[in-house]
Write a protein that holds these residues in place. Structure first.
Motif, PDB file in Angstrom:
ATOM      1  N   GLU A  42      86.665  38.240  64.880  1.00 48.40           N
ATOM      2  CA  GLU A  42      87.316  38.155  66.192  1.00 48.40           C
ATOM      3  C   GLU A  42      87.606  36.704  66.545  1.00 48.40           C
ATOM      4  OE1 GLU A  42      85.272  40.036  69.436  1.00 48.40           O
ATOM      5  OE2 GLU A  42      85.359  42.013  68.507  1.00 48.40           O
ATOM      6  N   ALA A  43      86.678  35.825  66.220  1.00 53.17           N
ATOM      7  CA  ALA A  43      86.865  34.407  66.507  1.00 53.17           C
ATOM      8  C   ALA A  43      88.086  33.859  65.769  1.00 53.17           C
ATOM      9  CB  ALA A  43      85.620  33.611  66.126  1.00 53.17           C
ATOM     10  N   LEU A  44      88.179  34.146  64.480  1.00 51.50           N
ATOM     11  CA  LEU A  44      89.319  33.663  63.697  1.00 51.50           C
ATOM     12  C   LEU A  44      90.634  34.219  64.241  1.00 51.50           C
ATOM     13  CD1 LEU A  44      87.776  33.892  60.129  1.00 51.50           C
ATOM     14  CD2 LEU A  44      88.295  31.796  61.419  1.00 51.50           C
ATOM     15  N   ASP A  45      90.651  35.501  64.613  1.00 51.22           N
ATOM     16  CA  ASP A  45      91.853  36.102  65.187  1.00 51.22           C
ATOM     17  C   ASP A  45      92.232  35.417  66.503  1.00 51.22           C
ATOM     18  OD1 ASP A  45      91.851  37.863  63.052  1.00 51.22           O
ATOM     19  OD2 ASP A  45      91.017  39.547  64.209  1.00 51.22           O
ATOM     20  N   CYS A  46      91.242  35.184  67.365  1.00 47.78           N
ATOM     21  CA  CYS A  46      91.502  34.535  68.658  1.00 47.78           C
ATOM     22  C   CYS A  46      91.976  33.099  68.476  1.00 47.78           C
ATOM     23  CB  CYS A  46      90.248  34.549  69.524  1.00 47.78           C
ATOM     24  SG  CYS A  46      89.849  36.144  70.245  1.00 47.78           S
ATOM     25  N   ILE A  47      91.408  32.405  67.529  1.00 50.14           N
ATOM     26  CA  ILE A  47      91.800  31.017  67.283  1.00 50.14           C
ATOM     27  C   ILE A  47      93.267  30.964  66.866  1.00 50.14           C
ATOM     28  CG2 ILE A  47      91.452  29.023  65.759  1.00 50.14           C
ATOM     29  CD1 ILE A  47      88.398  29.900  65.789  1.00 50.14           C
ATOM     30  N   CYS A  48      93.667  31.853  65.964  1.00 49.32           N
ATOM     31  CA  CYS A  48      95.069  31.897  65.519  1.00 49.32           C
ATOM     32  C   CYS A  48      96.005  32.284  66.648  1.00 49.32           C
ATOM     33  CB  CYS A  48      95.230  32.887  64.369  1.00 49.32           C
ATOM     34  SG  CYS A  48      94.574  32.291  62.821  1.00 49.32           S
ATOM     35  N   LEU A  49      95.610  33.263  67.429  1.00 47.97           N
ATOM     36  CA  LEU A  49      96.465  33.792  68.493  1.00 47.97           C
ATOM     37  C   LEU A  49      96.532  32.876  69.708  1.00 47.97           C
ATOM     38  CD1 LEU A  49      98.113  36.271  69.499  1.00 47.97           C
ATOM     39  CD2 LEU A  49      95.967  37.154  70.432  1.00 47.97           C
ATOM     40  N   LEU A  50      95.395  32.316  70.111  1.00 43.83           N
ATOM     41  CA  LEU A  50      95.305  31.592  71.375  1.00 43.83           C
ATOM     42  C   LEU A  50      95.366  30.075  71.246  1.00 43.83           C
ATOM     43  CD1 LEU A  50      92.415  33.762  72.859  1.00 43.83           C
ATOM     44  CD2 LEU A  50      94.867  33.961  73.371  1.00 43.83           C
ATOM     45  N   ASN A  51      95.076  29.554  70.062  1.00 39.74           N
ATOM     46  CA  ASN A  51      95.052  28.110  69.828  1.00 39.74           C
ATOM     47  C   ASN A  51      94.302  27.360  70.935  1.00 39.74           C
ATOM     48  OD1 ASN A  51      95.591  25.792  68.377  1.00 39.74           O
ATOM     49  ND2 ASN A  51      97.540  25.434  69.418  1.00 39.74           N
ATOM     50  N   PRO A  52      93.017  27.688  71.137  1.00 38.18           N
ATOM     51  CA  PRO A  52      92.255  27.052  72.222  1.00 38.18           C
ATOM     52  C   PRO A  52      92.034  25.572  71.957  1.00 38.18           C
ATOM     53  CG  PRO A  52      90.785  28.238  70.787  1.00 38.18           C
ATOM     54  CD  PRO A  52      92.186  28.567  70.322  1.00 38.18           C
ATOM     55  N   GLN A  53      91.948  24.811  73.032  1.00 37.12           N
ATOM     56  CA  GLN A  53      91.697  23.382  72.885  1.00 37.12           C
ATOM     57  C   GLN A  53      90.217  23.096  72.638  1.00 37.12           C
ATOM     58  OE1 GLN A  53      93.985  22.980  76.592  1.00 37.12           O
ATOM     59  NE2 GLN A  53      94.770  21.091  75.693  1.00 37.12           N
ATOM     60  N   ILE A  54      89.355  23.918  73.240  1.00 38.35           N
ATOM     61  CA  ILE A  54      87.910  23.782  73.055  1.00 38.35           C
ATOM     62  C   ILE A  54      87.360  25.136  72.605  1.00 38.35           C
ATOM     63  CG2 ILE A  54      85.692  23.356  74.192  1.00 38.35           C
ATOM     64  CD1 ILE A  54      87.169  21.500  76.140  1.00 38.35           C
ATOM     65  N   ILE A  55      86.448  25.099  71.628  1.00 36.96           N
ATOM     66  CA  ILE A  55      85.768  26.319  71.198  1.00 36.96           C
ATOM     67  C   ILE A  55      84.274  26.123  71.415  1.00 36.96           C
ATOM     68  CG2 ILE A  55      85.272  27.900  69.299  1.00 36.96           C
ATOM     69  CD1 ILE A  55      87.913  26.952  67.996  1.00 36.96           C
ATOM     70  N   LEU A  56      83.684  27.001  72.224  1.00 35.77           N
ATOM     71  CA  LEU A  56      82.239  27.050  72.385  1.00 35.77           C
ATOM     72  C   LEU A  56      81.747  28.027  71.327  1.00 35.77           C
ATOM     73  CD1 LEU A  56      81.987  27.231  76.271  1.00 35.77           C
ATOM     74  CD2 LEU A  56      81.717  25.234  74.806  1.00 35.77           C
ATOM     75  N   LEU A  57      81.067  27.525  70.326  1.00 40.53           N
ATOM     76  CA  LEU A  57      80.809  28.286  69.109  1.00 40.53           C
ATOM     77  C   LEU A  57      79.316  28.435  68.828  1.00 40.53           C
ATOM     78  CD1 LEU A  57      82.088  29.590  66.570  1.00 40.53           C
ATOM     79  CD2 LEU A  57      82.191  27.297  65.568  1.00 40.53           C
ATOM     80  N   ASP A  58      78.857  29.685  68.854  1.00 40.12           N
ATOM     81  CA  ASP A  58      77.480  29.986  68.471  1.00 40.12           C
ATOM     82  C   ASP A  58      77.363  29.778  66.960  1.00 40.12           C
ATOM     83  OD1 ASP A  58      74.850  30.867  68.553  1.00 40.12           O
ATOM     84  OD2 ASP A  58      75.372  32.978  68.781  1.00 40.12           O
ATOM     85  N   ILE A  59      76.169  29.468  66.502  1.00 44.59           N
ATOM     86  CA  ILE A  59      75.981  29.237  65.068  1.00 44.59           C
ATOM     87  C   ILE A  59      75.499  30.494  64.363  1.00 44.59           C
ATOM     88  CG2 ILE A  59      74.659  27.978  63.322  1.00 44.59           C
ATOM     89  CD1 ILE A  59      74.789  25.540  65.141  1.00 44.59           C
ATOM     90  N   GLN A  60      74.425  31.085  64.843  1.00 44.67           N
ATOM     91  CA  GLN A  60      73.858  32.257  64.169  1.00 44.67           C
ATOM     92  C   GLN A  60      74.427  33.534  64.763  1.00 44.67           C
ATOM     93  OE1 GLN A  60      69.577  32.227  63.995  1.00 44.67           O
ATOM     94  NE2 GLN A  60      69.643  31.093  62.085  1.00 44.67           N
ATOM     95  N   MET A  61      75.265  34.196  63.961  1.00 41.07           N
ATOM     96  CA  MET A  61      75.840  35.483  64.343  1.00 41.07           C
ATOM     97  C   MET A  61      75.797  36.373  63.111  1.00 41.07           C
ATOM     98  SD  MET A  61      79.140  34.321  66.612  1.00 41.07           S
ATOM     99  CE  MET A  61      79.775  33.190  65.372  1.00 41.07           C
ATOM    100  N   PRO A  62      75.745  37.685  63.308  1.00 39.59           N
ATOM    101  CA  PRO A  62      75.732  38.581  62.150  1.00 39.59           C
ATOM    102  C   PRO A  62      77.026  38.465  61.333  1.00 39.59           C
ATOM    103  CG  PRO A  62      75.204  39.774  64.178  1.00 39.59           C
ATOM    104  CD  PRO A  62      75.625  38.401  64.567  1.00 39.59           C
ATOM    105  N   GLY A  63      76.879  38.453  60.029  1.00 43.17           N
ATOM    106  CA  GLY A  63      78.051  38.475  59.149  1.00 43.17           C
ATOM    107  C   GLY A  63      78.659  37.123  58.842  1.00 43.17           C
ATOM    108  N   MET A  64      78.920  36.347  59.844  1.00 45.80           N
ATOM    109  CA  MET A  64      79.610  35.072  59.653  1.00 45.80           C
ATOM    110  C   MET A  64      79.050  34.058  60.646  1.00 45.80           C
ATOM    111  SD  MET A  64      83.762  34.389  59.826  1.00 45.80           S
ATOM    112  CE  MET A  64      84.143  35.855  58.902  1.00 45.80           C
ATOM    113  N   SER A  65      78.596  32.920  60.158  1.00 47.24           N
ATOM    114  CA  SER A  65      78.042  31.891  61.042  1.00 47.24           C
ATOM    115  C   SER A  65      79.163  31.052  61.654  1.00 47.24           C
ATOM    116  CB  SER A  65      77.100  30.977  60.254  1.00 47.24           C
ATOM    117  OG  SER A  65      77.852  30.094  59.428  1.00 47.24           O
TER     118      SER A  65
END
Length: 126
Positions: A42-65
């Motif tokens: 979802e993060a990768l999809d949102c980044i491509c679609l929305l092109n955010p200037q700032i990303i608040l990014l958690d490190i430990q998530m299931p499947g993909m860090s």
């Protein structure tokens, strides 16, 4: 800081953490949450679609860090602020050019400092 609105994407697998960040950011006049993601894809999809200037990014998530997400991003024009409960990733975060590193529970004041720092980073890199 200018009057321009800075766009923010929140990436965290925990809904309460996303909600808290959204509430905090709503208090800031110059920042707007444009999306949120609960996992890496979802993060990768949102980044491509929305092109955010700032990303608040958690490190430990299931499947993909958060580090996996950074590695898979096509371009990294966004300022990255890591948000995590673990302090042991801090050195690695700055090695991948994170603008800041926030430890949970995140305070309003600390988020404010990180967003200001990220805004300055964005201005310098434009």
């Amino acid at each position: 800081m200018t009057n321009e609105i800075v766009t923010v994407l929140i990436v965290d697998d925990e809904a309460p953490a996303r909600e808290k960040l959204k509430r905090y950011i709503a208090e800031f006049q110059h920042f707007k949450v444009v999306g949120e993601a609960k996992n890496g894809q979802e993060a990768l999809d949102c980044i491509c679609l929305l092109n955010p200037q700032i990303i608040l990014l958690d490190i430990q998530m299931p499947g993909m860090s958060g580090f996996d997400i950074l590695r898979l991003m096509k371009e990294q024009n966004s300022a990255i602020i890591f948000t995590t409960a673990f302090d042991n990733y801090a050195i690695k975060a700055f090695e991948v050019s994170a603008v800041d590193y926030l430890l949970k529970p995140i305070s309003f004041t600390r988020l404010d400092q990180a967003l200001v720092k990220a805004s300055k980073h964005l201005k310098q890199n434009w």
